[in-house]
Design a protein around this motif. Sequence first.
Motif, short mmCIF file in Angstrom:
data_model
loop_
_atom_site.label_atom_id
_atom_site.label_comp_id
_atom_site.label_asym_id
_atom_site.label_seq_id
_atom_site.Cartn_x
_atom_site.Cartn_y
_atom_site.Cartn_z
N ILE A 11 0.84 -1.20 0.00
CA ILE A 11 0.00 0.00 0.00
C ILE A 11 0.87 1.25 0.00
CG2 ILE A 11 -1.58 1.35 1.44
CD1 ILE A 11 -2.93 -1.31 2.22
N ALA A 12 1.91 1.24 0.81
CA ALA A 12 2.80 2.41 0.88
C ALA A 12 3.52 2.63 -0.46
CB ALA A 12 3.81 2.22 2.01
N TRP A 13 3.98 1.53 -1.09
CA TRP A 13 4.68 1.65 -2.37
C TRP A 13 3.74 2.18 -3.45
CZ3 TRP A 13 4.41 -0.08 -7.36
CH2 TRP A 13 5.56 0.08 -8.15
N LEU A 14 2.55 1.63 -3.52
CA LEU A 14 1.59 2.09 -4.53
C LEU A 14 1.25 3.56 -4.33
CD1 LEU A 14 -0.82 -0.99 -4.58
CD2 LEU A 14 0.70 -0.28 -6.45
N ASP A 15 1.11 3.95 -3.10
CA ASP A 15 0.80 5.35 -2.81
C ASP A 15 1.89 6.27 -3.33
OD1 ASP A 15 -0.83 7.38 -1.70
OD2 ASP A 15 0.43 7.45 0.09
#
Length: 342
Positions: free
Chosen positions: A184-188
């Motif tokens: 989730i953090a990477w996609l964000d």
Amino acid sequence: MSAVPGDVAALAPLLEERLPALGRGVTIAPFGGGQSNPTFLALGSGGEAVLRVQPAGKRLKGAHAVDREFRVMAALHGSRVPVPEMLLSGGEDEWLDRRFIVMQRVEGVVFWDPALPDKTPAERGRVYDAMVTVLADLHDVDIASVGLSDYGRPGNYFARQFATWQRQYRASETGENRDMEQLIAWLDRHLPEDDGTVSLVHGDYRIDNLIFDPEVLAIRAVLDWELSTLGHPFADLAYQCMQWRLPNDGVFKGLGGVDREALGIPDEAAYLAAYCRRRGLARIEGWTFHLAFSFFRLAAILQGIYRRYLDGNAANAETALRYGQTVPVLTALAMAEVERGG
């Protein structure tokens, strides 16, 4: 095979009245393996049809949108994208407290294993050529001419979808998944800018959602449009290729570890090239993001199914439990893809 819920079985008189082609003595029996929206066969003296119903119990906001399935397939009927004819839509009334749709039953075969073990290399090549052809045709649909200009919201598709599925995942979360948090953090951090590309997207385009002619191996119908919307076509493309990374012996049979060349199945580069050729595109940008996003989205979907299992509302409890166990596998594969892609 599971029994038909009493309130669904009670739809038989309505179907007999509203769909005279079914004939008399309509009965309803379980049919197919739909986890999101239970699917049934309506059979009468004159014919048969397929009934899809929202699941009973609490439903996440925006999920199980059978009414959207009805609308998009009705719009596409007669186009180059093969779909069943839509026959009836109803529910949330005196007949049933949730929505349902009825459609033509399309005869043919469904391939559950993308490795197609019973086919020759030439036949496998025809199946995959049919899949990429219909996918390209779908993304070339003139959405205005089929009346779907308002089928999705404007703006950055990936930003909207990321927010939606993150919200859905949080609503059905059952424990800590470190890979999911990292994903989730990477996609964000890597959400792409809106490039203005908009097409009709299926949302769950894979081999077992297609009905094939058993002889010529052309696609007779594309099914399960619940997740369709207006969005970026590369989301559909990456979703299919993402599934090819899944193990062939898992809950979802993928092509991970399968010798595609020996089987006559195109590798990813050849499949992408065929897609680009059919759509007149030079290349696919941001492939690592598209793949990682596909893993994230599928993991969020399966987490929702697992949540319904825990709440006692799953269409098939055993399969729903196995889906839940797959979520950490998907998020681990996603992070491995991220690390490979840099």
